[in-house]
Every structure is written in structure tokens, then in C-alpha cells.
Design a protein around this motif. Structure first.
Motif, PDB file in Angstrom:
ATOM      1  N   ARG A 155       0.829  -1.208   0.000  1.00  0.00           N
ATOM      2  CA  ARG A 155       0.000   0.000   0.000  1.00  0.00           C
ATOM      3  C   ARG A 155       0.864   1.259   0.000  1.00  0.00           C
ATOM      4  O   ARG A 155       1.898   1.315   0.680  1.00  0.00           O
ATOM      5  CB  ARG A 155      -0.923   0.035   1.227  1.00  0.00           C
ATOM      6  CG  ARG A 155      -1.885  -1.118   1.310  1.00  0.00           C
ATOM      7  CD  ARG A 155      -3.005  -0.838   2.298  1.00  0.00           C
ATOM      8  NE  ARG A 155      -2.559  -0.696   3.672  1.00  0.00           N
ATOM      9  CZ  ARG A 155      -2.506  -1.700   4.542  1.00  0.00           C
ATOM     10  NH1 ARG A 155      -2.845  -2.925   4.170  1.00  0.00           N
ATOM     11  NH2 ARG A 155      -2.110  -1.490   5.784  1.00  0.00           N
ATOM     12  N   SER A 164      -3.469   4.434  -2.005  1.00  0.00           N
ATOM     13  CA  SER A 164      -4.220   3.174  -2.082  1.00  0.00           C
ATOM     14  C   SER A 164      -4.274   2.508  -0.715  1.00  0.00           C
ATOM     15  O   SER A 164      -3.544   1.558  -0.449  1.00  0.00           O
ATOM     16  CB  SER A 164      -3.558   2.230  -3.092  1.00  0.00           C
ATOM     17  OG  SER A 164      -2.194   2.028  -2.749  1.00  0.00           O
ATOM     18  N   PRO A 167      -6.021  -1.213  -1.846  1.00  0.00           N
ATOM     19  CA  PRO A 167      -5.776  -1.451  -3.266  1.00  0.00           C
ATOM     20  C   PRO A 167      -6.626  -2.592  -3.802  1.00  0.00           C
ATOM     21  O   PRO A 167      -7.015  -3.500  -3.060  1.00  0.00           O
ATOM     22  CB  PRO A 167      -4.290  -1.808  -3.312  1.00  0.00           C
ATOM     23  CG  PRO A 167      -3.996  -2.359  -1.959  1.00  0.00           C
ATOM     24  CD  PRO A 167      -4.868  -1.575  -1.018  1.00  0.00           C
ATOM     25  N   GLY A 171      -2.130  -5.173  -4.629  1.00  0.00           N
ATOM     26  CA  GLY A 171      -1.306  -3.993  -4.866  1.00  0.00           C
ATOM     27  C   GLY A 171       0.070  -4.338  -5.409  1.00  0.00           C
ATOM     28  O   GLY A 171       0.884  -3.452  -5.663  1.00  0.00           O
ATOM     29  N   SER A 192      -0.978  -0.582  -8.229  1.00  0.00           N
ATOM     30  CA  SER A 192      -2.056   0.354  -7.881  1.00  0.00           C
ATOM     31  C   SER A 192      -1.875   1.734  -8.507  1.00  0.00           C
ATOM     32  O   SER A 192      -2.652   2.647  -8.215  1.00  0.00           O
ATOM     33  CB  SER A 192      -2.160   0.490  -6.356  1.00  0.00           C
ATOM     34  OG  SER A 192      -0.943   0.969  -5.809  1.00  0.00           O
TER      35      SER A 192
END
Length: 252
Positions: A155, A164, A167, A171, A192
Motif C-alpha cells: 500500500r 491506495s 488497493p 497492490g 495500484s
């Protein structure tokens, strides 16, 4: 019990009887397995692996002439001290212990425009516009611990163009989880689009005069319950558009 030590190749070794005359000659984590090598003169019926809570993790029968057995510990094990018992009949003829515990660290983060030598085309595919590569990032993660770990989510939060916190998927590009064995260092590539075109009001974009902020990278992991986090300073300058933006990232 012999103390554990860190081998040059990053595997963690609890018992290393270099002359090969002991019963438990070598016990080490290799990748996602615990490998037990028996001495050349060892007479052993089975090898037992005991978890930190005292319960049996697994048992391996040792056939005549066999000098190595292994236990697949994966990334869903309980971190802590594991005991390895060499058993002959009803007797434990040798025993050693090994602390198996991952320790992840975020050591670098970067973008295509600042790190063109990374395998961006191999990861994202070739493109005339480089839009995808310009919007994604790599995160280098090292496992300095003694056990394997799996990253299940990547993230980017706070002052990136496209934060995000949740995500879509993991991700991580083209993967639901990435296993990082002890002693390894791996590049994770994002999916992401954290540094893509500014989306919504939460993200921070570029400006000619410059925007300064901070963002956080969070790794959600499988083996331990503690997420891995690292904060970075970032400056966006030189353009109103992200694809022409000068982006400087430094550790906070």
C-alpha cells in the motif's frame, strides 16, 4: 544445545558439525524449508520437529542410508524457537534448537524515471508512452530474519498522486503474495498506479513551483501479525502534469 548462527548465504543454521561425526550434523532454514542433515555415523529412526508451543510440527522417518530430511514450513508457521529431535527407538539421541522468525525491512523505493535500469519492460511490458511504467513504483524489501515471510499486500498512503489504502487485489503486480526467504532481498513492483495521474482530492499532484509531502509504504504480511511500514519525504516539481514531473524521494 548449539547456538544458532547466520550463514553467509542467508540461511540460518542451528547445528553445524563440520566433521560430520555428530548425529544432527546441520540444521538450517533454506527457502521455506527446514533442512536436517544427519552425520555419517548417525543411527536414527526418525526426526521430530517441535513447535514453539511444544506441539509436534512434523515427523520424518529415516530410512537406512538416508542422511537428509526436510520439513516444509511455508509462511503460515508460528515464529519462535523450534526444537529438532533425533530419535532412535524410544530414546532422543540428539537435540538442537533454532529460532525461526522473519524480519522484513523496506530498504528502497523508486520510480522508472529515476531508476531506468530496473526490469520495467519485463514487468509491465513495452509501451510507446511509458504511461504504466511512469505511474508505478518498485519497493525493495529485505528479510534480515531467520525465517521466510510472505508479503500479501503493498500500500502507498498519504501524499502520492493515487494513494491506495485499500488497493484492488494485493497492490503487487501480477501476484497475490510474494515469498521472501531469510537472507533474501526482493523488488516488489506495484499495481495500484500510485504515481500515475492525480485521481480525486486525496492525492498530491505535481506543480511547477513544487509540492512537498510525505507518504507511507505499508506491507501486509502473512507470518507475523505486525505490518511493515516506512515513511518517505517526496517533492513534486517542474510541471503541472505527472508524466513530466520531477519526483524526488528521500527517507524521512
Amino acid at each position: 544445545l548449539n547456538g544458532s548462527g547466520e550463514a553467509i548465504d542467508g540461511t540460518t543454521t542451528a547445528n553445524d558439525d563440520s566433521d560430520g561425526q555428530g548425529v544432527l550434523n546441520r540444521v538450517a532454514v533454506e527457502g521455506t524449508s527446514l533442512v536436517v542433515e544427519l552425520g555419517s555415523e548417525a543411527e536414527v529412526d526418525q526426526v521430530n520437529l517441535i513447535q514453539p508451543n511444544g506441539e509436534l510440527f512434523g515427523r520424518r522417518e529415516v530410512a537406512a542410508g538416508v542422511r537428509q530430511v526436510s520439513f516444509e514450513i511455508g509462511t503460515a508457521y508460528n515464529p519462535g524457537e523450534y526444537r529438532v529431535l533425533a530419535v532412535q527407538g524410544e530414546d532422543t539421541v540428539d537435540e538442537t534448537s533454532l529460532d525461526i522468525r522473519p524480519e522484513l525491512e523496506i530498504v528502497d523505493v523508486g520510480l522508472f524515471r529515476n531508476n531506468p535500469d530496473k526490469p520495467w519492460d519485463e514487468v509491465y511490458g513495452e509501451s510507446e508512452t511509458d504511461t504504466k511504467k511512469n505511474g508505478e513504483a518498485f519497493v525493495t524489501v529485505a528479510n534480515t530474519g531467520s525465517g521466510p515471510e510472505a508479503v500479501v499486500e503493498l500500500r502507498f498512503e498519504n501524499d502520492v498522486p493515487n494513494p491506495s489504502e485499500n488497493p484492488r487485489g494485493s497492490g503487487i503486480h501480477n501476484s497475490d503474495a510474494v515469498v521472501i526467504p531469510p537472507g533474501d532481498e526482493i523488488d516488489l513492483f506495484s499495481s495500484s498506479f500510485p504515481f500515475g495521474a492525480e485521481i480525486g482530492e486525496e492525492g498530491m499532484g505535481c506543480s511547477i513551483t513544487g509540492n512537498d509531502g510525505q507518504f507511507k509504504i505499508t506491507l501486509e504480511v502473512r507470518t507475523t501479525t505486525q505490518n511493515v511500514e516506512s515513511d518517505f519525504n517526496v517533492q513534486y516539481s517542474g510541471s503541472d502534469a505527472m508524466h513530466d514531473c520531477r519526483i524526488e524521494i528521500t527517507e524521512k
